[in-house]
Design a protein around this motif. Structure first.
Motif, PDB file in Angstrom:
ATOM      1  N   GLU A 150       0.811  -1.212   0.000  1.00 43.59           N
ATOM      2  CA  GLU A 150       0.000   0.000   0.000  1.00 43.59           C
ATOM      3  C   GLU A 150       0.849   1.268   0.000  1.00 43.59           C
ATOM      4  O   GLU A 150       0.312   2.368   0.002  1.00 43.59           O
ATOM      5  CB  GLU A 150      -0.941   0.008   1.212  1.00 43.59           C
ATOM      6  CG  GLU A 150      -1.954  -1.124   1.210  1.00 43.59           C
ATOM      7  CD  GLU A 150      -2.872  -1.078   2.412  1.00 43.59           C
ATOM      8  OE1 GLU A 150      -2.938  -0.013   3.061  1.00 43.59           O
ATOM      9  OE2 GLU A 150      -3.523  -2.091   2.705  1.00 43.59           O
TER      10      GLU A 150
ATOM     11  N   THR B  68       3.318   3.794  -1.782  1.00 43.51           N
ATOM     12  CA  THR B  68       3.671   4.188  -3.150  1.00 43.51           C
ATOM     13  C   THR B  68       5.125   4.633  -3.275  1.00 43.51           C
ATOM     14  O   THR B  68       5.641   4.749  -4.395  1.00 43.51           O
ATOM     15  CB  THR B  68       2.760   5.333  -3.624  1.00 43.51           C
ATOM     16  OG1 THR B  68       2.895   6.448  -2.725  1.00 43.51           O
ATOM     17  CG2 THR B  68       1.309   4.886  -3.652  1.00 43.51           C
ATOM     18  N   LYS B  69       5.793   4.882  -2.160  1.00 42.87           N
ATOM     19  CA  LYS B  69       7.155   5.407  -2.191  1.00 42.87           C
ATOM     20  C   LYS B  69       8.221   4.323  -2.028  1.00 42.87           C
ATOM     21  O   LYS B  69       9.408   4.603  -2.178  1.00 42.87           O
ATOM     22  CB  LYS B  69       7.333   6.448  -1.071  1.00 42.87           C
ATOM     23  CG  LYS B  69       6.359   7.613  -1.139  1.00 42.87           C
ATOM     24  CD  LYS B  69       6.590   8.469  -2.368  1.00 42.87           C
ATOM     25  CE  LYS B  69       5.670   9.691  -2.362  1.00 42.87           C
ATOM     26  NZ  LYS B  69       5.875  10.535  -3.571  1.00 42.87           N
TER      27      LYS B  69
END
Length: 501
Positions: A217, A219-220
């Protein structure tokens, strides 16, 4: 030009030394620090609330009896115990991020409203607000365990859990060390609620932006780091990429699991020792040794400061031992837990024989006893994730619920045994009781504890069940048939099917 990962197997991506998993642990550290600051702030502020001479006299003073004071201080834990088990279930259902966010948000809001609530509702409204704070914080530990089960690679569980949970000592140290200054400042005792409450709300903003329930979950996160985490958990943690975890909790298997029951007993023993020291030692120091430790903020914070430093130092040691395969996870858990529970057995017995003219030695023993117990972060405290990563939040909610019952019973035992607080012989009995409970708790952990994943971790996972069935069918096809009476060479069932066609 895009190079496929399959065509470049030889060039394996290396995960960063400090990655998103460490940043998530930093956020957990700060969040836990804020939670504990809001948990212990009242124990300090209530002194100034009941005696304005000890702080800024420009703020209201309340004439509460010792009985009312005890009700106020205990109200948090009655709320805390109510949401332990539901917290573990909800963390699995909605994710650790959502539940931790709700926990700190509720606690921070109640902290900011406390001075106003006391002014208009007196001690009864204060009790209710502290109950709500405890109610909100009851899901904190289950949520953190659920998050760590998703974010920590198997060989880094001990260290990352230690870093995250060390926030409790950091928050306690900062609150205890600064409480006297805050209460005496022009902001008065209300600042003991405003400051940690404001910091808690600030943390919730950061958590909304940067927090994530799992690597899938986030995104980085880099591809290499995600593969490192999920690759180490592939056989133990159900992926949440296809939605929220839907494995039913195997309640019967959990409560008949010897490793889990031993873990619960060890958790209870540790909590009994911790809360006896936290709630009763100041009385012992004042009545028996003539040293009022509560009046000295530095002395009050010292055990937790040394606990924080030692805990942060033990994290890299745990990584070295497990990553380098110097010790198995089970052996590592038992060694660190033994240090954290059996060393205090010796210091507690020693403390029982300290005389009045050895008060400084008593302070040293108290500090050492509390600080050395931090090694249990690398012992039983991470063992829930070892046994069942898919149900880590549920397991810790069960053991924490039982342990909080012990935190209520332990002071009652002291009150039953110690009828004269100035009698050192009665206190010696208490120290022997605590030492004995600690000894038995760790003994059971040594004999029956394990860091191996339990079979019921994936018991109801359809993917695993289908894999097992397929493996059994394949093994059945390759299984030789019984030799016939003529002694012919046995053939497999698959070969026999071809021969009949």
């Amino acid at each position: 030009m895009v190079t496929s990962r399959r065509s470049s197997k030889g060039a394996k991506l290396l995960p960063p030394t400090l990655g998103r998993r460490h940043f998530q642990c930093l956020l957990l550290f700060v969040g836990f620090a804020a939670a504990f600051a809001m948990r212990v702030n009242l124990s300090v502020a209530i002194v100034a609330m009941m005696d304005r001479k000890t702080a800024n006299p420009d703020f209201p003073e309340y004439q509460w009896s010792e009985e009312i004071k005890a009700r106020i201080l205990s109200s948090f834990f009655w709320g805390y115990i109510c949401t332990q088990i539901p917290g573990g279930i909800l963390a699995r259902r909605f994710g650790g991020k959502v539940m931790l966010l709700s926990s700190i948000s509720i606690s921070s809001t109640m902290a900011l409203l406390t001075p106003l609530g006391v002014q208009f509702g007196g001690w009864k409204l204060l009790c209710f607000m502290r109950f709500l704070q405890g109610f909100g914080q009851g899901v904190t530990v289950p949520s953190m365990h659920t998050l760590l089960a998703k974010w920590a690679p198997v060989t880094e569980r001990g260290s990352l859990a230690t870093y995250s949970y060390s926030g409790s000592q950091f928050g306690t140290v900062i609150m205890l060390a600064s409480s006297g200054v805050l209460a005496s400042s022009k902001l008065g005792w209300p600042s003991c609620f405003y400051i940690p409450g404001s910091l808690g709300l600030l943390w919730t903003v950061l958590w909304i932006i940067y927090g994530a329930s799992s690597p899938s979950e986030c995104t980085k996160i880099s591809v290499a780091e995600r593969e490192l985490i999920e690759g180490s958990q592939v056989h133990t943690v159900k992926s949440s990429a296809d939605g929220k975890p839907n494995l039913p909790v195997p309640w019967r298997r959990i409560f008949t699991s010897v490793p889990f029951l031993v873990l619960m007993a060890t958790h209870c023993a540790s909590t009994w020792c911790f809360w006896t020291l936290l709630t009763q030692i100041p009385t012992y120091m004042k009545s028996v040794l003539g040293k009022d430790i509560k009046s000295n903020a530095v002395l009050s914070a010292l055990p937790y400061f040394t606990m924080l430093i030692l805990g942060l130092a033990c994290g890299p040691l745990s990584d070295f031992l497990e990553k380098g395969r110097h010790l198995s996870a089970t052996t590592s858990r038992k060694i660190f837990n033994t240090i954290g529970q059996w060393v205090p057995v010796l210091t507690l017995i020693w403390l029982g024989y300290i005389t009045r003219d050895q008060a400084d030695l008593a302070v040293f023993l108290l500090t050492f006893t509390v600080s050395i117990s931090t090694t249990m972060h690398l012992g039983w405290q991470v063992n829930h994730i070892d046994l069942a990563p898919n149900f880590a939040g549920t397991l810790v909610s069960l053991t924490n619920c039982a342990a909080n019952v012990c935190s209520i019973i332990a002071p009652l035992v002291v009150g039953f045994v110690v009828t004269d607080t100035s009698n050192p012989h009665q206190w010696r009995i208490i120290f022997f009781i605590v030492a004995g409970i600690n000894f038995l708790g760790n003994l059971m952990f040594i004999l029956f504890g394990t860091a191996k994943v339990q079979p019921w971790n994936f018991e109801h996972d359809p993917v695993v069940q289908e894999t097992k069935v397929a493996d059994e069918e394949k093994a059945s096809e390759l299984k030789p048939l019984n030799e016939d009476e003529d002694g012919d060479v046995p053939i497999t069932r698959a070969e026999s099917q071809f021969s009949l066609n």
